[in-house]
Structure formats: C-alpha cells, structure tokens
Design a protein around this motif. Structure first.
Motif, PDB file in Angstrom:
ATOM      1  N   VAL A  40     -91.163   6.966  -6.443  1.00 60.92           N
ATOM      2  CA  VAL A  40     -90.677   7.689  -7.623  1.00 60.92           C
ATOM      3  C   VAL A  40     -90.196   6.665  -8.640  1.00 60.92           C
ATOM      4  CG1 VAL A  40     -89.963   9.829  -6.470  1.00 60.92           C
ATOM      5  CG2 VAL A  40     -88.375   7.916  -6.590  1.00 60.92           C
ATOM      6  N   LEU A  41     -90.206   7.056  -9.904  1.00 63.81           N
ATOM      7  CA  LEU A  41     -89.582   6.245 -10.951  1.00 63.81           C
ATOM      8  C   LEU A  41     -88.278   6.937 -11.338  1.00 63.81           C
ATOM      9  CD1 LEU A  41     -92.610   5.310 -13.263  1.00 63.81           C
ATOM     10  CD2 LEU A  41     -91.591   3.989 -11.410  1.00 63.81           C
ATOM     11  N   LEU A  42     -87.186   6.158 -11.343  1.00 62.75           N
ATOM     12  CA  LEU A  42     -85.882   6.707 -11.714  1.00 62.75           C
ATOM     13  C   LEU A  42     -85.437   6.114 -13.044  1.00 62.75           C
ATOM     14  CD1 LEU A  42     -83.875   6.489  -8.343  1.00 62.75           C
ATOM     15  CD2 LEU A  42     -85.348   8.323  -9.149  1.00 62.75           C
ATOM     16  N   ASP A  43     -84.680   6.905 -13.807  1.00 63.94           N
ATOM     17  CA  ASP A  43     -84.069   6.347 -15.010  1.00 63.94           C
ATOM     18  C   ASP A  43     -82.739   5.691 -14.625  1.00 63.94           C
ATOM     19  OD1 ASP A  43     -82.094   8.316 -14.772  1.00 63.94           O
ATOM     20  OD2 ASP A  43     -82.936   9.591 -16.351  1.00 63.94           O
ATOM     21  N   SER A  44     -82.040   5.128 -15.612  1.00 61.55           N
ATOM     22  CA  SER A  44     -80.823   4.363 -15.287  1.00 61.55           C
ATOM     23  C   SER A  44     -79.710   5.241 -14.716  1.00 61.55           C
ATOM     24  CB  SER A  44     -80.328   3.606 -16.521  1.00 61.55           C
ATOM     25  OG  SER A  44     -80.238   4.501 -17.604  1.00 61.55           O
ATOM     26  N   ASP A  45     -79.836   6.561 -14.873  1.00 59.21           N
ATOM     27  CA  ASP A  45     -78.847   7.473 -14.278  1.00 59.21           C
ATOM     28  C   ASP A  45     -79.251   7.918 -12.874  1.00 59.21           C
ATOM     29  OD1 ASP A  45     -77.263   7.434 -16.579  1.00 59.21           O
ATOM     30  OD2 ASP A  45     -78.502   8.996 -17.523  1.00 59.21           O
ATOM     31  N   GLY A  46     -80.409   7.424 -12.402  1.00 61.89           N
ATOM     32  CA  GLY A  46     -80.852   7.793 -11.054  1.00 61.89           C
ATOM     33  C   GLY A  46     -81.600   9.107 -10.990  1.00 61.89           C
ATOM     34  N   LYS A  47     -82.065   9.606 -12.158  1.00 59.05           N
ATOM     35  CA  LYS A  47     -82.840  10.857 -12.167  1.00 59.05           C
ATOM     36  C   LYS A  47     -84.332  10.528 -12.086  1.00 59.05           C
ATOM     37  CE  LYS A  47     -79.673  13.906 -14.715  1.00 59.05           C
ATOM     38  NZ  LYS A  47     -78.628  12.956 -15.172  1.00 59.05           N
ATOM     39  N   GLU A  48     -85.068  11.345 -11.328  1.00 54.33           N
ATOM     40  CA  GLU A  48     -86.523  11.139 -11.204  1.00 54.33           C
ATOM     41  C   GLU A  48     -87.219  11.459 -12.525  1.00 54.33           C
ATOM     42  OE1 GLU A  48     -88.614  12.841  -7.884  1.00 54.33           O
ATOM     43  OE2 GLU A  48     -86.986  12.369  -6.487  1.00 54.33           O
ATOM     44  N   ILE A  49     -88.139  10.556 -12.913  1.00 56.70           N
ATOM     45  CA  ILE A  49     -88.951  10.786 -14.119  1.00 56.70           C
ATOM     46  C   ILE A  49     -90.310  11.254 -13.611  1.00 56.70           C
ATOM     47  CG2 ILE A  49     -89.816   9.749 -16.245  1.00 56.70           C
ATOM     48  CD1 ILE A  49     -87.903   7.349 -15.655  1.00 56.70           C
ATOM     49  N   THR A  50     -90.642  12.508 -13.871  1.00 57.52           N
ATOM     50  CA  THR A  50     -91.846  13.077 -13.253  1.00 57.52           C
ATOM     51  C   THR A  50     -93.093  12.955 -14.124  1.00 57.52           C
ATOM     52  OG1 THR A  50     -91.129  15.231 -14.073  1.00 57.52           O
ATOM     53  CG2 THR A  50     -90.573  14.700 -11.794  1.00 57.52           C
ATOM     54  N   ASP A  51     -92.915  12.684 -15.418  1.00 55.54           N
ATOM     55  CA  ASP A  51     -94.080  12.592 -16.311  1.00 55.54           C
ATOM     56  C   ASP A  51     -94.876  11.316 -16.034  1.00 55.54           C
ATOM     57  OD1 ASP A  51     -92.818  14.722 -17.439  1.00 55.54           O
ATOM     58  OD2 ASP A  51     -91.878  13.548 -19.049  1.00 55.54           O
ATOM     59  N   ASN A  52     -96.055  11.240 -16.665  1.00 52.59           N
ATOM     60  CA  ASN A  52     -96.803   9.986 -16.715  1.00 52.59           C
ATOM     61  C   ASN A  52     -96.565   9.334 -18.075  1.00 52.59           C
ATOM     62  OD1 ASN A  52     -97.671  10.277 -14.134  1.00 52.59           O
ATOM     63  ND2 ASN A  52     -99.695  11.084 -14.659  1.00 52.59           N
ATOM     64  N   GLU A  53     -97.131   8.138 -18.254  1.00 52.05           N
ATOM     65  CA  GLU A  53     -96.890   7.350 -19.467  1.00 52.05           C
ATOM     66  C   GLU A  53     -95.398   7.038 -19.604  1.00 52.05           C
ATOM     67  OE1 GLU A  53     -99.279   6.003 -21.011  1.00 52.05           O
ATOM     68  OE2 GLU A  53    -100.585   7.337 -22.111  1.00 52.05           O
ATOM     69  N   VAL A  54     -94.782   6.609 -18.464  1.00 55.20           N
ATOM     70  CA  VAL A  54     -93.343   6.318 -18.457  1.00 55.20           C
ATOM     71  C   VAL A  54     -93.087   5.029 -17.676  1.00 55.20           C
ATOM     72  CG1 VAL A  54     -92.542   8.712 -18.626  1.00 55.20           C
ATOM     73  CG2 VAL A  54     -93.061   7.740 -16.370  1.00 55.20           C
ATOM     74  N   GLU A  55     -91.863   4.508 -17.816  1.00 57.18           N
ATOM     75  CA  GLU A  55     -91.457   3.400 -16.953  1.00 57.18           C
ATOM     76  C   GLU A  55     -90.061   3.674 -16.426  1.00 57.18           C
ATOM     77  OE1 GLU A  55     -89.801  -0.446 -18.760  1.00 57.18           O
ATOM     78  OE2 GLU A  55     -91.311   0.163 -20.231  1.00 57.18           O
ATOM     79  N   GLY A  56     -89.762   3.044 -15.281  1.00 57.90           N
ATOM     80  CA  GLY A  56     -88.447   3.247 -14.689  1.00 57.90           C
ATOM     81  C   GLY A  56     -88.259   2.329 -13.497  1.00 57.90           C
ATOM     82  N   TYR A  57     -87.233   2.627 -12.705  1.00 55.71           N
ATOM     83  CA  TYR A  57     -86.936   1.821 -11.518  1.00 55.71           C
ATOM     84  C   TYR A  57     -87.739   2.380 -10.340  1.00 55.71           C
ATOM     85  CZ  TYR A  57     -83.104   0.278 -14.460  1.00 55.71           C
ATOM     86  OH  TYR A  57     -82.368  -0.235 -15.505  1.00 55.71           O
ATOM     87  N   LEU A  58     -88.488   1.505  -9.662  1.00 54.98           N
ATOM     88  CA  LEU A  58     -89.367   1.947  -8.579  1.00 54.98           C
ATOM     89  C   LEU A  58     -88.567   2.121  -7.284  1.00 54.98           C
ATOM     90  CD1 LEU A  58     -92.286   2.530  -7.627  1.00 54.98           C
ATOM     91  CD2 LEU A  58     -92.491   0.081  -7.119  1.00 54.98           C
ATOM     92  N   CYS A  59     -88.558   3.344  -6.775  1.00 53.37           N
ATOM     93  CA  CYS A  59     -87.845   3.665  -5.538  1.00 53.37           C
ATOM     94  C   CYS A  59     -88.757   4.457  -4.605  1.00 53.37           C
ATOM     95  CB  CYS A  59     -86.600   4.501  -5.833  1.00 53.37           C
ATOM     96  SG  CYS A  59     -85.357   3.633  -6.798  1.00 53.37           S
ATOM     97  N   MET A  60     -88.361   4.572  -3.341  1.00 54.28           N
ATOM     98  CA  MET A  60     -89.071   5.403  -2.370  1.00 54.28           C
ATOM     99  C   MET A  60     -88.128   6.515  -1.924  1.00 54.28           C
ATOM    100  SD  MET A  60     -92.009   3.918  -2.105  1.00 54.28           S
ATOM    101  CE  MET A  60     -92.441   2.494  -3.123  1.00 54.28           C
ATOM    102  N   LYS A  61     -88.652   7.734  -1.893  1.00 58.18           N
ATOM    103  CA  LYS A  61     -87.754   8.842  -1.540  1.00 58.18           C
ATOM    104  C   LYS A  61     -87.942   9.323  -0.108  1.00 58.18           C
ATOM    105  CE  LYS A  61     -90.454  12.728  -3.461  1.00 58.18           C
ATOM    106  NZ  LYS A  61     -90.392  13.821  -4.441  1.00 58.18           N
ATOM    107  N   PHE A  62     -88.892   8.717   0.610  1.00 58.75           N
ATOM    108  CA  PHE A  62     -89.134   9.139   1.995  1.00 58.75           C
ATOM    109  C   PHE A  62     -89.501   7.902   2.821  1.00 58.75           C
ATOM    110  CE2 PHE A  62     -91.126  11.299   5.557  1.00 58.75           C
ATOM    111  CZ  PHE A  62     -90.351  12.460   5.677  1.00 58.75           C
ATOM    112  N   PRO A  63     -89.070   7.854   4.093  1.00 66.22           N
ATOM    113  CA  PRO A  63     -89.356   6.663   4.905  1.00 66.22           C
ATOM    114  C   PRO A  63     -90.834   6.533   5.290  1.00 66.22           C
ATOM    115  CG  PRO A  63     -88.115   8.301   6.180  1.00 66.22           C
ATOM    116  CD  PRO A  63     -88.236   8.842   4.797  1.00 66.22           C
ATOM    117  N   TRP A  64     -91.217   5.339   5.692  1.00 62.52           N
ATOM    118  CA  TRP A  64     -92.568   5.043   6.196  1.00 62.52           C
ATOM    119  C   TRP A  64     -92.376   4.146   7.422  1.00 62.52           C
ATOM    120  CZ3 TRP A  64     -89.938   3.126   2.238  1.00 62.52           C
ATOM    121  CH2 TRP A  64     -89.783   1.740   2.146  1.00 62.52           C
TER     122      TRP A  64
END
Length: 632
Positions: free
Chosen positions: A432-456
């Motif tokens: 997921v891409l998160l903004d600086s407040d930690g909210k998921e950015i669901t659109d495309n054509e965006v940038e943010g902090y790269l995180c994983m929301k589920f284990p592997w």
C-alpha cells in the motif's frame, strides 16, 4: 495452473485474487509441494503491533532435504552448482545434485566432529568458493544458525557481528582472490577473534595455499578434517519457526541489525519467488552475480535455485577483471540462460564501452534481472539492447534483506514491464502507499510511503537479541503496517516505481525529490557515467542538492559541464530540482555489493568530515579521501 506456477497474465490475475481472498489457502497450496516431516497445524498467526508473525505453525522439516535430497531420484546427475574462478585460466568446478549432497553431508559431519550442534550460531567469513555454499547448507543440515559475513568487512565489523550473535565457531579460508588482488582472510579473522571469547573453533579452507597462523586447539584445516568425515549425515528436524540464519544489515544509526529468517517460511518464499519471477525451465543455467554475503546471494544464488532443482552458477571474480568483458565471457562459456545482477555493475560496464559486450554472442540468454536499487532508464535500455539483444524480458526486482525475497517485480515474459519500474507485486504480497498521516492512498498516479499491510512467509521475524529494535525499525512508524523505508509511485496502470529510501528523499522548498529521480536526470547527460545525489542544509530552501558525478573522461571545461547538467535536470524534472553543487569525482563510496554509502556523501556535503565512520568495508576506501579533498 498447479500450485500457482504462473505462466500467463491471466494466471497472475487469478493467483493474485486468490492470494488476497484466501491467503492461508494460497500459501498452503504452495507449501504442499515441499517435503515436510510433519505438516502444520495452522498456516499463519500474526500481529504487526508486537510484531509477532508465525508461518506453518507446528510444521517440522529440514530445508536441505528440500534443496538436495528430494531431487536425488529424478535430478541426481543434473548439475546443481557450477563454480567459475576469478582467474579465467583456472579450471571451473561442477557438482551434480548427488555430488553436492555428499559434499554438504561431509561438511556437516566436520562441523559436528568439531562440536557444532543444533541452535549454535556459526559465523562464515569466506570468499566466493564452492566451500562457502557448501558450508551454508551444512549449517542448515545440522540445525546450526548461519551468519554469513561478507569477506571484505573489517575485523572490527566482523567482531561486532560475532559478538552480537554469540557465535561459537567461525568458518573461513586462508585468503581470497579478487580481481588482481589477493587478500589475507585468515589474518582478519585472527584480529577479530581477539575480542570474541565465544568462538571455540575455527575451520580454515585452503584457497591460496598460504602459510597462515593456526592457533593450537582452536584452528583446524578443513582438508585435513574432511578426510575422515562420512558422506552421509541425517538432516536435523527443525520447527518451521526455528532460525535458519541471521544476516546483518547496516542501520542508519548504531550497530548493524541482525535480521532473522526462519526455516519454513523462508524456504517456501524463496522457491516460490524464484520460480515465478525468473520462469526457469528444467535445463536452464541461472547466474546471480551477488556474493553469498548478501541476502541476494542467500536467496537467489543458493536457496531459491536449489529448492527449484535449477543449475546455479557461482563466480569468484569481479565484472572488470581481467577486462570488462568477463561477465559476458562467462555467460557464453556456460550457456547462461538467466542473468541477475546490479545496476551498479551494469553502469560500470556501460562506462567501459560496448566493444566488450559485442565481442560475445550472448545467444543463450533468455531472461535478464536487476537487483539492489532502482535501475535508471539509460542503464535499463543499455542492458536490454546490448546484453539482451531486445529479446530478453528484463525483471527489475524490488525487495530487501528484511523481506527475504522479491516482493515487487514483473514476472519474466508474463506480466507487463516498464523501464525503471518494479511493476506489480507478486501474488501473496499486499503493498500500500500511505500519506504522511498514515492513510492509505488508493488511487493511481500517486506517490507515498511504501508499506505492506499483510504478512508473507519470507518476512523478517525479529532482529537478533533485540526484538524492540525490530518493532521500532519496521512496525512503529505506521501502526498495523510493515514500513519498508522506501517511497514509491504508482502509475495509471498500477505499476510501482520505487523512488528510493525515504531518508534519500530531499525536501527542497517544500517539494520532495527522490535522489534516484534526480540522478536519473543527471545520468542522461552524455558525459556522465554515474551520479549520486544527497541533500544538505540550505539557508533559503531548507535543503539544497549536492551532486557527485562520475564522467566517462575528465571534462575539458568543468563549468560548461555543470551548466549542461543543471539544464538537463531543469528540463527533465524542473528548475526547482537543479543541483546547487556539482562535484566531479572519479568514483563513489560503495560497499562491495554496490550500495552507495550516502551517509558518507551527506557528511561531505554538510562539511562534517571529522567522523566518517568505518570505511574499511568499502570497495575502494581511498575514494573517500579524494572526495573529501575535492569537496565544494
């Protein structure tokens, strides 16, 4: 499609959907293809806040039985490992799966005869010789935890790692060959062990035939020990969550972090990611150029290929010795089909000119791969055109020591690729891409902090001896997420492009620029071979941009070149991103895995050169002095 062997884009879409809707079922199907002494009670238990992640709970296995024993019936006479020396004139070595199994069992028995047992931590400080690969597997065979330290780290760095893991044994060699140099490896070990009382035994492999200091009662020669070692060694039964290895990775501050990977999950993920990203066929020869001292060597030189029953190639030397055609000579010599290397290597070979590539046919190549950092467009095209002849899919893989295996990448010939984009996540990976407040950015054509929301399954379990550090480093920034530390963009088609480390993002007058983005623009200049960009304090902008630039030849007029570079960056990104300072250098401070030590460059840019830290681990420590002297 069986067990998610993905061969078409439709397969990919179907597998991805299944992996999100029923992760436990998805991974159970994949894990079902391995040899287990006992199947799991539960596929997954997890909590990202603690963090506490367990895969294949209650399962029993040994990873080496899956790398070796299970192939003996059908692939016993197939080549498992090809080793090519630093010196093109020295004879190569080849082991079939049956021969490699025997060698691993013998080394495992040598370890046991010298007191090693399940759960012991064993430090391996060895050059890229066959015994390194064999030693790693031998540790896993008896249930000892291997901690490979790249044979280029200083004695102090090695001692830190031995002390942190409380290692009882060190496996090493008399010396090593690297290009035109020969380096006394055992001497470094002796120095390190002066402050490591936990080490009771040192096993030394002969490589150069040098006379070395052997401490009586502690040090033994491998070739003398192996004479009496049996060729069979039963594999120790391990719990899926027992530690397989510790691998140290530099933290941005303080001592290195000992990243812990466990047996079951790492096994499943390394085989799954290897087979789907590279799409190997039964007769393929796979070559990952990384040293086993790094995670890339662990997962894609050793474990991934062997778990898949693939032939893997191991190279002792460097890309430019005896000349810049060495990689391509090795590709032709062994008919390499899949080639996996770092952008740093590609750029250095680009700088040496095309003649070295054009001298070789490279007809055997089917797939190219890139690893270690985002590959800039110019290097991508050079690699694709001159090495792959525009016929080989190029997988630009994004992953980390902590992820255990490739997370975001195109799958060779299966999913879309785009230059300098890592592309889509593998099925089973939920970025997921998160903004600086930690909210998921669901659109495309965006940038943010790269995180994983589920284990592997291949993910880090802890940092050895300091679980709180693991929590703080990866799970505390954004609650409920694994934070990669990278920024990323997602384009209109959903393809990911890694911008670079968040600490490699420069904030100029409120505008965030990834260092990789600016470097790519600079590298478009025809005189530039490679560049590295860092931020430094600026009175007006908050941060200014300082660029270190390597040219293909010394510029006739430095001011003209600087003006050209500024113009290129302004054109590619905008005037706000133009470098404030441009220093022409002959090289960059890099680790031997090709990672640029930006920490050093930042200190130079800030004018704080009084304490640059340990530079002994760099490929060329002298380059730091040159950069400091020429600082602007």
């Amino acid at each position: 499609m069986t067990n998610y062997q993905i061969k078409t884009f439709e397969d990919y879409q179907e597998a991805y959907k299944a992996s999100v809707e029923d992760p436990a079922g998805f991974w159970a199907d994949i894990a079902g293809t391995f040899k287990w002494h006992k199947k799991w009670n539960t596929v997954l238990e997890w909590d990202f806040e603690k963090p506490d992640v367990k895969w294949f709970v209650g399962a029993k296995l040994n990873i080496t039985e899956n790398c070796l024993d299970r192939h003996l019936k059908t692939r016993g006479n197939k080549l498992a490992l090809i080793w090519e020396s630093n010196d093109p004139k020295e004879r190569f070595i080849r082991y079939t799966y049956r021969e490699l199994h025997e060698k691993v069992c013998q080394f495992a028995n040598v370890l046991k005869n010298n007191g090693a047992k399940k759960g012991d931590r064993i430090c391996i400080y060895m050059p890229m010789i066959p015994e390194l690969a064999i030693a790693v597997l031998a540790c896993a065979r008896i249930g000892a935890v291997h901690s490979v330290v790249f044979a280029g780290f200083s004695a102090a760095s090695m001692a830190d790692r031995i002390q942190d893991a409380d290692c009882s044994m060190v496996l090493t060699s008399d010396g090593l060959n690297r290009g035109a140099k020969q380096i006394p490896v055992k001497r470094v070990v002796d120095e390190a062990l002066q402050t490591c009382p936990s080490v009771k035994k040192v096993i030394v492999v002969e490589r150069l035939g040098w006379a070395v200091n052997m401490v009586e009662g502690r040090d033994v020669w491998y070739h003398e020990e192996v004479v009496n070692a049996a060729k069979e060694c039963p594999a120790e039964e391990m719990d899926a969550e027992d530690i397989l290895f510790i691998l140290y990775t530099s933290g941005s501050t303080g001592k290195p972090k000992g990243v812990v990977h466990t047996v079951g999950g790492y096994m499943v993920y390394s085989q799954y990611s290897f087979s789907n990203v590279f799409q190997p066929e039964e007769s393929d020869v796979f070559w990952c150029t990384a040293d086993i001292g790094w995670i890339t060597g662990h997962t894609y030189l050793l474990y991934g290929p062997l778990l898949n029953g693939t032939t893997t190639l191991m190279f002792e030397g460097i890309p430019t010795y005896p000349d810049a055609g060495r990689f391509w000579q090795v590709v032709d010599k062994f008919g390499v089909n899949i080639f996996y290397t770092a952008p740093t290597a590609i750029r250095s070979l680009m700088g040496a000119g095309e003649d070295h590539v054009l001298s070789y046919s490279l007809d055997s190549l089917k797939v190219l791969g890139s690893v270690g950092e985002p590959i800039n467009e110019e290097a991508w095209y050079w690699y694709y055109i001159h090495v792959g002849k525009e016929e080989c899919p190029l997988v630009d893989t994004w992953w980390q020591t902590e992820t255990g295996g490739i997370m975001i990448s195109s799958l060779a010939g299966v999913t879309p690729t785009k230059p300098s984009h890592a592309a889509f996540p593998l099925p089973g990976i939920q970025p997921v891409l998160l903004d600086s407040d930690g909210k998921e950015i669901t659109d495309n054509e965006v940038e943010g902090y790269l995180c994983m929301k589920f284990p592997w399954p291949g993910m880090i379990r802890t940092t050895y001896g300091d679980h709180e550090r693991c929590r703080l480093s990866y799970f505390s920034t954004y609650k409920g997420y694994y934070f990669t530390g990278d920024g990323a963009k997602r384009n209109k088609d959903g393809l990911y492009r890694i911008i670079g480390r968040v600490d490699d993002v420069i904030n100029v007058s409120g505008h965030r620029f990834g260092t990789a983005e600016i470097e790519e623009a600079i590298n478009h200049n025809k005189h530039v071979v490679e560049s590295a960009v860092v931020g430094y304090p600026h009175d007006v902008k908050g941060q200014g941009i300082y660029a270190f630039v390597i040219c293909n030849e010394p510029p006739r007029n430095v001011d003209h070149l600087r003006a050209e570079i500024v113009e290129t960056v302004a054109k590619k990104i905008g005037k706000i991103a133009k470098p404030d300072k441009i220093q022409i250098v002959s090289g960059l401070p890099k680790t031997r895995s090709g990672k640029i030590m930006r920490r050093i460059l930042r200190k130079v840019a800030e004018g704080d050169t009084s304490n640059l830290g340990d530079t002994a681990t760099l490929l060329d420590p002298d380059i730091v002095d040159e950069i400091v002297k020429g600082a602007l």
